[in-house]
Design a protein around this motif. Structure first.
Motif, mmCIF file in Angstrom:
data_model
loop_
_atom_site.group_PDB
_atom_site.id
_atom_site.type_symbol
_atom_site.label_atom_id
_atom_site.label_comp_id
_atom_site.label_asym_id
_atom_site.label_seq_id
_atom_site.Cartn_x
_atom_site.Cartn_y
_atom_site.Cartn_z
ATOM 1 N N GLY A 194 0.791 -1.226 0.000
ATOM 2 C CA GLY A 194 0.000 0.000 0.000
ATOM 3 C C GLY A 194 0.822 1.274 0.000
ATOM 4 N N VAL A 195 0.118 2.391 0.195
ATOM 5 C CA VAL A 195 0.733 3.722 0.152
ATOM 6 C C VAL A 195 1.841 3.863 1.183
ATOM 7 C CG1 VAL A 195 0.273 6.184 0.580
ATOM 8 C CG2 VAL A 195 -1.282 4.854 -0.837
ATOM 9 N N ILE A 196 1.661 3.276 2.351
ATOM 10 C CA ILE A 196 2.690 3.316 3.394
ATOM 11 C C ILE A 196 3.581 2.079 3.345
ATOM 12 C CG2 ILE A 196 3.072 3.266 5.900
ATOM 13 C CD1 ILE A 196 2.332 5.986 4.732
ATOM 14 N N GLY A 197 3.000 0.929 3.034
ATOM 15 C CA GLY A 197 3.768 -0.307 3.058
ATOM 16 C C GLY A 197 4.956 -0.309 2.116
ATOM 17 N N ARG A 198 4.761 0.172 0.897
ATOM 18 C CA ARG A 198 5.874 0.137 -0.065
ATOM 19 C C ARG A 198 7.040 1.037 0.358
ATOM 20 N NH1 ARG A 198 5.571 -3.013 -4.286
ATOM 21 N NH2 ARG A 198 3.553 -3.785 -5.028
ATOM 22 N N PRO A 199 6.801 2.299 0.731
ATOM 23 C CA PRO A 199 7.952 3.085 1.200
ATOM 24 C C PRO A 199 8.533 2.577 2.512
ATOM 25 C CG PRO A 199 5.922 4.381 1.344
ATOM 26 C CD PRO A 199 5.606 3.148 0.550
ATOM 27 N N LEU A 200 7.722 1.933 3.358
ATOM 28 C CA LEU A 200 8.268 1.331 4.573
ATOM 29 C C LEU A 200 9.220 0.197 4.222
ATOM 30 C CD1 LEU A 200 8.514 0.817 7.591
ATOM 31 C CD2 LEU A 200 6.320 -0.419 7.498
ATOM 32 N N VAL A 201 8.835 -0.637 3.276
ATOM 33 C CA VAL A 201 9.733 -1.701 2.823
ATOM 34 C C VAL A 201 11.042 -1.110 2.312
ATOM 35 C CG1 VAL A 201 10.034 -3.422 0.992
ATOM 36 C CG2 VAL A 201 7.943 -3.418 2.365
ATOM 37 N N GLN A 202 10.942 -0.049 1.515
ATOM 38 C CA GLN A 202 12.163 0.573 0.979
ATOM 39 C C GLN A 202 13.013 1.161 2.097
ATOM 40 O OE1 GLN A 202 11.972 -0.690 -2.733
ATOM 41 N NE2 GLN A 202 13.572 0.684 -2.017
ATOM 42 N N ALA A 203 12.373 1.790 3.085
ATOM 43 C CA ALA A 203 13.125 2.390 4.188
ATOM 44 C C ALA A 203 13.863 1.322 4.990
ATOM 45 C CB ALA A 203 12.179 3.180 5.093
#
Length: 278
Positions: free
Chosen positions: A9-18
């Motif tokens: 999702g909108v938060i999940g994908r950048p969290l994975v990248q972080a």
């Protein structure tokens, strides 16, 4: 190793990248693990294999939409598998009365999910973001794609919207930093902007002038309902605008405190999404 719910999702994908940028291993819960499209270093996990996925992880991220249906089971299994930390995302208005939380009419149960996590026996951190800057895409993309004027209600309503990457990076730090345990952290963008100030900043990002034109709230509400939005959500949103119009907007410095740099501005967010307005 960290287990992330809502990883697409909108938060999940950048969290994975972080997390990947910090060298962390990741297990990502997804409905279809065989077709999941994740970067190298991410292990897709089907929801029915959640107990195995919890084994040996250093932290669990609970996304309120992804986890709410099976949250009790998820927290029970996490405790049984000895997960040392749970990070939950809710919202900055989570303590408001339910009818003051418009997103509830779109299915969000931020209050119940956060309370379940913080009442569990597991060590926890609760992160409460302000409204996402991303919401402006849903509100205004159609008008911006077809013209130079965004028409809407309450142009003087102001809030400190937040970049989704800032939310994700704070969540990643919460997962990896035991110094934040037991905290409820409200995060916002660095500055409160009026709606009629946001629109020209989007124009600057996409290279053409845009302006906001205020219209009566009822006319705006009827238009939103005709375009398919739930009437209960629309009425709650209009009530929020009216209720908070004269209140000082909430702005916190928690992003800078936790990440050691200022939160990204709305102008920076608009630049990052300049190609998404047509």
């Amino acid at each position: 190793m960290y287990l992330v719910t809502g990883a697409t999702g909108v938060i999940g994908r950048p969290l994975v990248q972080a997390l990947l940028s910090e060298g962390a291993g990741i297990r990502a819960v997804t409905r279809d693990a065989d077709r999941a499209d994740f970067p190298d270093g991410v292990e897709p996990v089907a929801s029915e294999a959640i107990r195995r996925a919890l084994r040996g992880v250093h932290g669990l991220f609970v996304h309120p939409r992804a986890a709410e249906d099976d949250l009790g089971k998820l927290l029970r299994l996490a405790a049984e598998e000895g997960v040392p930390k749970v990070v939950v995302m809710s919202a900055i208005n989570v303590d408001d009365p339910f009818d003051h939380q418009p997103s509830r009419y779109n299915g969000d149960r931020n209050t119940e999910v956060e309370r379940a996590v913080t009442a569990s026996p597991l060590p926890w951190i609760a992160v409460r973001p302000s409204s996402f800057a991303m919401n402006t895409l849903a509100m205004w993309r159609g008008q911006i794609a077809s013209g130079a004027v965004v028409r809407g209600p309450y142009g003087s309503f102001a809030e400190a919207v937040i970049h989704e990457r800032d939310v994700a990076e704070v969540l990643a730090r919460a997962l990896m930093d035991d110094g934040l345990l037991g905290r409820t952290i409200s995060i916002t963008g660095p500055q409160a902007l009026r709606l009629d100030e946001m629109v020209p900043l989007i124009g600057a990002a996409i290279g053409r002038p845009l302006r906001f034109e205020e219209v009566p709230a009822e006319a705006a509400a009827q238009g939103m309902i005709r375009n398919g939005l739930d009437e209960r959500f629309v009425r709650a949103l209009m009530a929020r605008y009216r209720r908070e119009l004269e209140r000082p907007p909430t702005v916190t410095a928690e992003v800078e405190t936790i990440l050691g740099r200022p939160a990204r501005t709305f102008a920076a967010w608009a630049g990052d999404h300049a190609g998404e307005w047509s």
